[in-house]
Design an enzyme around this catalytic site. Sequence first.
Site, PDB file in Angstrom:
ATOM      1  N   ASP A  12       2.271   1.994   3.855  1.00  0.00           N
ATOM      2  CA  ASP A  12       1.338   3.124   3.909  1.00  0.00           C
ATOM      3  C   ASP A  12       2.051   4.454   3.673  1.00  0.00           C
ATOM      4  O   ASP A  12       1.581   5.503   4.111  1.00  0.00           O
ATOM      5  CB  ASP A  12       0.596   3.148   5.248  1.00  0.00           C
ATOM      6  CG  ASP A  12      -0.799   3.753   5.141  1.00  0.00           C
ATOM      7  OD1 ASP A  12      -1.183   4.182   4.035  1.00  0.00           O
ATOM      8  OD2 ASP A  12      -1.491   3.814   6.173  1.00  0.00           O
ATOM      9  N   GLU A  24      -9.015   1.493  -2.515  1.00  0.00           N
ATOM     10  CA  GLU A  24      -9.031   1.618  -1.045  1.00  0.00           C
ATOM     11  C   GLU A  24     -10.388   2.120  -0.567  1.00  0.00           C
ATOM     12  O   GLU A  24     -10.573   3.284  -0.254  1.00  0.00           O
ATOM     13  CB  GLU A  24      -7.918   2.553  -0.555  1.00  0.00           C
ATOM     14  CG  GLU A  24      -7.773   2.518   0.956  1.00  0.00           C
ATOM     15  CD  GLU A  24      -6.654   3.394   1.490  1.00  0.00           C
ATOM     16  OE1 GLU A  24      -6.360   3.293   2.682  1.00  0.00           O
ATOM     17  OE2 GLU A  24      -6.091   4.181   0.709  1.00  0.00           O
ATOM     18  N   HIS A  51       0.830  -1.207   0.000  1.00  0.00           N
ATOM     19  CA  HIS A  51       0.000   0.000   0.000  1.00  0.00           C
ATOM     20  C   HIS A  51       0.865   1.258   0.000  1.00  0.00           C
ATOM     21  O   HIS A  51       1.602   1.519   0.945  1.00  0.00           O
ATOM     22  CB  HIS A  51      -0.892   0.017   1.239  1.00  0.00           C
ATOM     23  CG  HIS A  51      -1.996   1.018   1.172  1.00  0.00           C
ATOM     24  ND1 HIS A  51      -3.225   0.732   0.611  1.00  0.00           N
ATOM     25  CD2 HIS A  51      -2.062   2.300   1.561  1.00  0.00           C
ATOM     26  CE1 HIS A  51      -4.000   1.802   0.679  1.00  0.00           C
ATOM     27  NE2 HIS A  51      -3.307   2.768   1.243  1.00  0.00           N
ATOM     28  N   HIS A  92      -2.413  -3.049   4.719  1.00  0.00           N
ATOM     29  CA  HIS A  92      -1.624  -2.138   5.563  1.00  0.00           C
ATOM     30  C   HIS A  92      -2.235  -2.092   6.964  1.00  0.00           C
ATOM     31  O   HIS A  92      -2.914  -1.163   7.339  1.00  0.00           O
ATOM     32  CB  HIS A  92      -1.500  -0.754   4.935  1.00  0.00           C
ATOM     33  CG  HIS A  92      -2.791  -0.052   4.607  1.00  0.00           C
ATOM     34  ND1 HIS A  92      -3.766  -0.599   3.827  1.00  0.00           N
ATOM     35  CD2 HIS A  92      -3.249   1.181   4.953  1.00  0.00           C
ATOM     36  CE1 HIS A  92      -4.770   0.253   3.691  1.00  0.00           C
ATOM     37  NE2 HIS A  92      -4.490   1.324   4.382  1.00  0.00           N
ATOM     38  N   HIS A 106      -8.911  -1.647   7.403  1.00  0.00           N
ATOM     39  CA  HIS A 106      -9.980  -0.648   7.610  1.00  0.00           C
ATOM     40  C   HIS A 106     -11.341  -1.235   7.980  1.00  0.00           C
ATOM     41  O   HIS A 106     -12.246  -0.467   8.305  1.00  0.00           O
ATOM     42  CB  HIS A 106     -10.158   0.253   6.379  1.00  0.00           C
ATOM     43  CG  HIS A 106      -9.098   1.287   6.198  1.00  0.00           C
ATOM     44  ND1 HIS A 106      -9.054   2.459   6.924  1.00  0.00           N
ATOM     45  CD2 HIS A 106      -8.032   1.327   5.368  1.00  0.00           C
ATOM     46  CE1 HIS A 106      -8.020   3.185   6.545  1.00  0.00           C
ATOM     47  NE2 HIS A 106      -7.371   2.506   5.603  1.00  0.00           N
ATOM     48  N   ASP A 116       0.414   5.514  -1.126  1.00  0.00           N
ATOM     49  CA  ASP A 116      -0.550   6.552  -1.505  1.00  0.00           C
ATOM     50  C   ASP A 116       0.049   7.663  -2.355  1.00  0.00           C
ATOM     51  O   ASP A 116      -0.504   8.772  -2.392  1.00  0.00           O
ATOM     52  CB  ASP A 116      -1.179   7.160  -0.245  1.00  0.00           C
ATOM     53  CG  ASP A 116      -2.297   6.313   0.319  1.00  0.00           C
ATOM     54  OD1 ASP A 116      -3.315   6.161  -0.374  1.00  0.00           O
ATOM     55  OD2 ASP A 116      -2.166   5.795   1.441  1.00  0.00           O
ATOM     56  N   HIS A 163     -13.242   1.992   3.656  1.00  0.00           N
ATOM     57  CA  HIS A 163     -12.220   2.860   4.242  1.00  0.00           C
ATOM     58  C   HIS A 163     -12.730   3.173   5.645  1.00  0.00           C
ATOM     59  O   HIS A 163     -13.297   2.287   6.302  1.00  0.00           O
ATOM     60  CB  HIS A 163     -11.969   4.101   3.376  1.00  0.00           C
ATOM     61  CG  HIS A 163     -10.706   4.808   3.757  1.00  0.00           C
ATOM     62  ND1 HIS A 163     -10.699   5.999   4.450  1.00  0.00           N
ATOM     63  CD2 HIS A 163      -9.408   4.470   3.591  1.00  0.00           C
ATOM     64  CE1 HIS A 163      -9.451   6.374   4.668  1.00  0.00           C
ATOM     65  NE2 HIS A 163      -8.636   5.461   4.166  1.00  0.00           N
TER      66      HIS A 163
END
Length: 416
Positions: free
Chosen positions: A307, A144, A39, A238, A217, A41, A171
């Site tokens: 992450d 995600e 993961h 993650h 999540h 971003d 999420h």
Amino acid sequence: MPGGSVWVLVLALALPSTGQQHLQEAERIMSTTPVIDGHNDLPWQLLRKFYNQLRLPAANLTLLNDTHTNIPKLRQGHVGGQFWSVYVPCETQNKDAVRRTLEQMDVVQRMCDLYPETFLCVTDSSGIREAFRTGKVASLMGVEGGHSIDSSLGVLRTLYRLGARYMTLTHSCNTPWADNWLVDTNDEEPVHHGLSPFGKMVVEEMNRLGMMVDLAHVSVDTMKMVLNISKAPVIFSHSSAYSLCRHRRNVPDDVLQLVASTGSLVMVNFYNAYVTCSEKAQLKDVADHMDYVKKVAGAQAVGFGGDYDGVSGVPTGLEDVSKYPMLVAELLARNWTEQEVKGALAENLLRVFSRVEEVKRSLQGTAPLETPIAFEELERSCRTSYGYSNGAGTARAPPAALAPPLALALLLALLS
């Protein structure tokens, strides 16, 4: 990877002799088994900073300096595979989530197009191995949050065809069919106690497609339900260990046992708040989580899910994606075997991904699921009801041929 040896040599000179040996060993292992991270971003940062305009001079991924991730750092960190998050916020739910998700998928594809010497967009486990052989970063997409499909199996299938290879079911917000981790706190109440019947269909369709189910999540009830119904192993892209940091984003021990029994995978998160439950952490604290997952679920259940570029604080010693070799050196110092290290770096993820692909092949003759979510389960202020046979609570004008008879019947009813 090119440039990695020089970087590791610089780091090694600053370490005691034992540390140098472990770092050199990490370098040797990662030269043939680079890390696949679950993961990252960076696409979100490209949206925030540049509205995904990759050709702006400031967006040059070779020179970009105020992010955890750029091309030189990826090379230094021996990153051989990356699941790029095509994240869009919960506030897009019931609004423009699908459009925003498509734009984030587009920017990942354009990264591969603009930097073909670095990134290779792939969609299967064999593609990852091919990227390893050619010295490129295998680039895959992870959705995600289930809000990105707007409760549509058709959208799910379309995102798969466009390259998405995992979806995080929520999420930090419920979808109309799955509960998120906040229901395990005092902030939200459970709605589905895991998955709704439609949520179970989403998992079933992901199994049929060959899309990995990601349980980062989600609530604990959702974790357990999915681990019990999925035909294929799943991932936590993650997340860390709840017993070491009692944050509800982390994975509790009873779920880790299900991870072990299903051949699933926990890709350990580096975010300080999930590592030490505080604002500060150190590299060794992340290694503690990896040790713990290994102890409870087995070495085959451990992966890396940094992450990076999605969190505000990362541990000292893991400041950016160039620092993976330091974490591998720490695992070696803790007597992880070379086989265990290679598993955590890449082979565990490749095993899960390959098994997901095998399940897809076994379901090849299975028809796509077509039953839509009930209209009354959706937030309806910004949506139409085309195709719902009963209108599901939304008034629709009758066909013109039926209007006069209906009006007459209503008049007679009023007069009687």
